[in-house]
Enzyme design. Structure first.
Site, PDB file in Angstrom:
ATOM      1  N   ARG A  37       0.889  -1.180  -0.044  1.00 35.46           N
ATOM      2  CA  ARG A  37       0.163  -0.089  -0.059  1.00 35.46           C
ATOM      3  C   ARG A  37       1.010   1.373   0.098  1.00 35.46           C
ATOM      4  O   ARG A  37       0.507   2.316  -0.485  1.00 35.46           O
ATOM      5  CB  ARG A  37      -1.046   0.013   1.264  1.00 35.46           C
ATOM      6  CG  ARG A  37      -2.140  -0.788   1.055  1.00 35.46           C
ATOM      7  CD  ARG A  37      -3.223  -0.909   2.158  1.00 35.46           C
ATOM      8  NE  ARG A  37      -4.462  -1.401   1.695  1.00 35.46           N
ATOM      9  CZ  ARG A  37      -5.435  -1.632   2.655  1.00 35.46           C
ATOM     10  NH1 ARG A  37      -5.044  -1.616   3.868  1.00 35.46           N
ATOM     11  NH2 ARG A  37      -6.678  -2.127   2.356  1.00 35.46           N
ATOM     12  N   LYS A 202     -13.425  -9.434   8.069  1.00 38.02           N
ATOM     13  CA  LYS A 202     -14.479  -8.301   8.403  1.00 38.02           C
ATOM     14  C   LYS A 202     -15.640  -8.761   7.910  1.00 38.02           C
ATOM     15  O   LYS A 202     -16.206  -8.343   6.775  1.00 38.02           O
ATOM     16  CB  LYS A 202     -13.870  -7.345   7.364  1.00 38.02           C
ATOM     17  CG  LYS A 202     -12.578  -6.530   8.169  1.00 38.02           C
ATOM     18  CD  LYS A 202     -12.132  -5.372   7.269  1.00 38.02           C
ATOM     19  CE  LYS A 202     -10.713  -4.645   7.722  1.00 38.02           C
ATOM     20  NZ  LYS A 202     -10.338  -3.870   7.005  1.00 38.02           N
ATOM     21  N   GLY A 360      -6.224  -5.319   1.506  1.00 39.35           N
ATOM     22  CA  GLY A 360      -5.023  -5.202   2.064  1.00 39.35           C
ATOM     23  C   GLY A 360      -4.407  -6.527   2.248  1.00 39.35           C
ATOM     24  O   GLY A 360      -3.140  -6.699   2.211  1.00 39.35           O
ATOM     25  N   GLY A 384     -12.940  -3.808   1.051  1.00 40.07           N
ATOM     26  CA  GLY A 384     -14.032  -3.411   1.076  1.00 40.07           C
ATOM     27  C   GLY A 384     -14.533  -2.481   0.090  1.00 40.07           C
ATOM     28  O   GLY A 384     -15.414  -2.437  -0.546  1.00 40.07           O
TER      29      GLY A 384
HETATM   30  N1  LIG Z   1     -10.997 -18.675   9.824  1.00 44.13           N
HETATM   31  C1  LIG Z   1     -10.724 -17.592  10.127  1.00 44.13           C
HETATM   32  N2  LIG Z   1     -10.790 -17.003  11.561  1.00 44.13           N
HETATM   33  C2  LIG Z   1     -10.122 -15.744  11.739  1.00 44.13           C
HETATM   34  N3  LIG Z   1      -9.599 -14.983  10.953  1.00 44.13           N
HETATM   35  C3  LIG Z   1      -9.398 -15.470   9.806  1.00 44.13           C
HETATM   36  C4  LIG Z   1     -10.029 -16.406   9.363  1.00 44.13           C
HETATM   37  N4  LIG Z   1      -9.745 -16.649   8.122  1.00 44.13           N
HETATM   38  C5  LIG Z   1      -9.063 -15.585   7.690  1.00 44.13           C
HETATM   39  N5  LIG Z   1      -8.934 -14.652   8.694  1.00 44.13           N
HETATM   40  C6  LIG Z   1      -8.143 -13.557   8.852  1.00 44.13           C
HETATM   41  O1  LIG Z   1      -8.707 -12.328   7.950  1.00 44.13           O
HETATM   42  C7  LIG Z   1      -7.871 -11.433   7.830  1.00 44.13           C
HETATM   43  C8  LIG Z   1      -7.995 -10.608   6.667  1.00 44.13           C
HETATM   44  O2  LIG Z   1      -9.468 -10.141   6.388  1.00 44.13           O
HETATM   45  P1  LIG Z   1      -9.952  -9.045   5.885  1.00 44.13           P
HETATM   46  O3  LIG Z   1      -9.429  -7.759   6.555  1.00 44.13           O
HETATM   47  O4  LIG Z   1     -11.429  -9.134   5.547  1.00 44.13           O
HETATM   48  O5  LIG Z   1      -9.145  -8.971   4.224  1.00 44.13           O
HETATM   49  P2  LIG Z   1      -8.667  -7.966   3.261  1.00 44.13           P
HETATM   50  O6  LIG Z   1      -7.961  -7.088   4.099  1.00 44.13           O
HETATM   51  O7  LIG Z   1      -8.209  -8.720   2.284  1.00 44.13           O
HETATM   52  O8  LIG Z   1     -10.072  -7.216   2.516  1.00 44.13           O
HETATM   53  C9  LIG Z   1      -6.447 -11.971   7.925  1.00 44.13           C
HETATM   54  O9  LIG Z   1      -5.629 -11.622   9.047  1.00 44.13           O
HETATM   55  C10 LIG Z   1      -6.581 -13.355   8.349  1.00 44.13           C
HETATM   56  O10 LIG Z   1      -6.142 -13.859   9.382  1.00 44.13           O
HETATM   57  O1  LIG Z   2      -7.644  -2.285   5.183  1.00 43.13           O
HETATM   58  C1  LIG Z   2      -8.816  -1.826   4.725  1.00 43.13           C
HETATM   59  O2  LIG Z   2      -9.858  -2.430   3.976  1.00 43.13           O
HETATM   60  P1  LIG Z   2      -9.722  -3.861   3.545  1.00 43.13           P
HETATM   61  O3  LIG Z   2      -9.396  -4.882   4.596  1.00 43.13           O
HETATM   62  O4  LIG Z   2     -11.313  -4.050   3.181  1.00 43.13           O
HETATM   63  O5  LIG Z   2      -8.792  -3.853   2.264  1.00 43.13           O
HETATM   64  C2  LIG Z   2      -8.692  -0.051   4.691  1.00 43.13           C
HETATM   65  O6  LIG Z   2      -7.494   0.436   4.820  1.00 43.13           O
HETATM   66  C3  LIG Z   2      -9.964   0.329   5.493  1.00 43.13           C
HETATM   67  O7  LIG Z   2      -9.766  -0.001   6.587  1.00 43.13           O
HETATM   68  P2  LIG Z   2     -11.124  -0.175   7.615  1.00 43.13           P
HETATM   69  O8  LIG Z   2     -12.065  -1.418   7.185  1.00 43.13           O
HETATM   70  O9  LIG Z   2     -10.688  -0.208   8.924  1.00 43.13           O
HETATM   71  O10 LIG Z   2     -12.179   1.204   7.333  1.00 43.13           O
END
Ligand SMILES: Nc1ncnc2c1ncn2[C@@H]1O[C@H](COP(=O)(O)OP(=O)(O)O)[C@@H](O)[C@H]1O
Ligand SMILES: O=C(OP(=O)(O)O)[C@H](O)COP(=O)(O)O
Length: 403
Positions: A37, A202, A360, A384
């Site tokens: 990033r 998330k 991310g 997101g």
């Molecule tokens: N089964 C699970 N239980 C808890 N955490 C998980 C599980 N599978 C994946 N994760 C966690 O999800 C996190 C990423 O989720 P998220 O922020 O939604 O993805 P992104 O940043 O790609 O949008 C990682 O830190 C990973 O460790």
């Molecule tokens: O990591 C982010 O989003 P992402 O996990 O959906 O890629 C962005 O920095 C937004 O962070 P936020 O979901 O705490 O508002």
């Protein structure tokens, strides 16, 4: 939307330019584990600095609670930005206070300062318009011009994303322009079969997108922390796995609608479980057990998809023409729970599909697990944000740049 090229043509020499970036990078023990990033915003920061701007870079990091918290300091990101730029970067230990003003006042044309985590101030994320506006006013005092380039946060109606651009001449940076250009292809004319893989942690943020995907995608594969709400909705016990209990009725409805519409929902058939969340610092062996997805023990937590699911998901992606993937399949930060995420990444590389990886952590996973990021069609810095863009929602941070 005016872009940074228009700003550069107007001239920025000596002007204070506020760059809202997304420097929300993964950290382990204060060390950045993936700087994607930061690299993503470099073209914008460099172009402004080379044109003689006084560049003020701002971002959030993590989810601190509206007050300073050293665990979420942006200092490591500021240091890495300096390394990547090959030039010193000033760091202000506050966001809109005297340190920020001193740092900005001390800039010469062509120099860069980073201010502390925007979310150390409650006004940044407040739902109260007046509170956000007041914080935005204090940010506006630091700059003459605004450049929005934090694509990962454009879905957030936050002061620095939404309110601040209204107070200053505003432009889109190179990253936002590129991201929107690529994601547009997935909204206009998507080649089929179109498969979407959703995982991550998330869950409450991202479940809603399925409502829209049911109208768009041919196949939806669910993994990561998101899978357990689906398994529970199917009537299975999920032990102490991540669960969004209040979303179970919605998830049931999604599955019914998918069936009626002929959209294929693919859920894990086996998972790796353990009574304990793994130690991500020591990476001590976690010794997980593989169980069927309908046999998760009551005292255990699902932390990755299992070997049968890896095969199943690879087969469901093999003939896709378009794949969008957000959210790791497991806790990939620990080697014992990285195989599911690796298998999906490999499956994307094995198809001839146009592949987009968003988020991310998903992007970080692809790189830290050793895949060549250039082998994917596009790696988006926003999870997101890209999901909500694909949903056709108005994204506050993009709307603010258009007005
Ligand atoms: N089964 C699970 N239980 C808890 N955490 C998980 C599980 N599978 C994946 N994760 C966690 O999800 C996190 C990423 O989720 P998220 O922020 O939604 O993805 P992104 O940043 O790609 O949008 C990682 O830190 C990973 O460790
Ligand atoms: O990591 C982010 O989003 P992402 O996990 O959906 O890629 C962005 O920095 C937004 O962070 P936020 O979901 O705490 O508002």
């Amino acid at each position: 939307m005016k872009t940074i090229d228009a700003l550069l043509a107007e001239g920025v020499n000596g002007k204070r330019v506020f760059v809202r970036a997304d420097l929300n990078v993964p950290l382990a023990d204060g060390t950045i584990t993936d700087d994607g990033r930061i690299r993503a915003v470099l073209p914008t920061v460099k172009a402004l600095a080379e044109a003689g701007a006084k560049v003020v870079v701002a971002s959030h990091l993590g989810r601190p609670k509206g007050a300073p918290d050293p665990a979420f300091s942006l200092l490591p990101a500021a240091e890495r930005l300096g390394e990547l730029l090959g030039a010193p970067v000033a760091f202000a230990q506050d966001t809109v206070g005297p340190a920020a003003h001193d740092a900005v006042d001390g800039l010469e044309p062509g120099q860069v300062a980073v201010i502390e985590n925007l979310r150390f101030n409650a006004g940044e994320t407040s739902k109260d318009d007046a509170e956000r506006a007041e914080f935005a006013e204090r940010l506006a005092a630091l700059a003459d011009v605004y450049v929005g380039d934090g694509f990962g946060a454009v879905h957030r109606k936050h002061a620095s994303v939404y309110d601040l651009p209204a107070k200053l001449p505003h432009y889109a940076g190179y990253l936002i322009a590129t991201e929107v250009g690529v994601l547009k292809k997935l909204t206009d004319d998507v080649k089929r079969p179109y498969a979407v893989v959703l995982g991550g942690a998330k869950v409450s943020d991202k479940l809603g997108v399925i409502d829209h995907l049911l109208e768009k995608a041919d196949r939806i594969l669910i993994g990561g922390g998101m899978a357990y709400t689906f398994l529970k909705a199917q009537g299975h016990e999920v032990g102490i796995s991540l669960l969004q209990e209040d979303q179970i009725p919605a998830v049931k409805e999604y599955m019914e609608r998918a069936e009626a519409k002929g959209v294929e929902f693919v859920l894990p058939v086996d998972v790796l479980v353990s009574p304990d969340f793994p130690d991500l610092k020591t990476k001590a062996p976690a010794n997980p057990t593989t169980v069927a997805a309908d046999a998760i023990p009551a005292d255990q937590e699902g932390l990755d998809i299992g070997p049968e699911t890896r095969k199943l998901y690879a087969s469901k992606l093999a003939d896709a023409a378009t794949v969008f993937w957000n959210g790791p399949m497991g806790v990939f930060e620990h080697p014992d729970y990285a195989e599911g995420t690796k298998a999906v990444a490999q499956a994307l590389l094995d198809t001839s599909a146009f592949t987009v990886v968003g988020g991310g952590d998903s992007a970080a996973a692809v790189r830290t697990l050793g895949f060549d990021e250039n082998a994917f069609g596009h790696i988006s810095t926003g999870g997101g944000a890209s999901l909500e863009y694909l949903e056709g929602k108005t994204l506050p941070g993009l709307a603010a740049l258009e007005n």
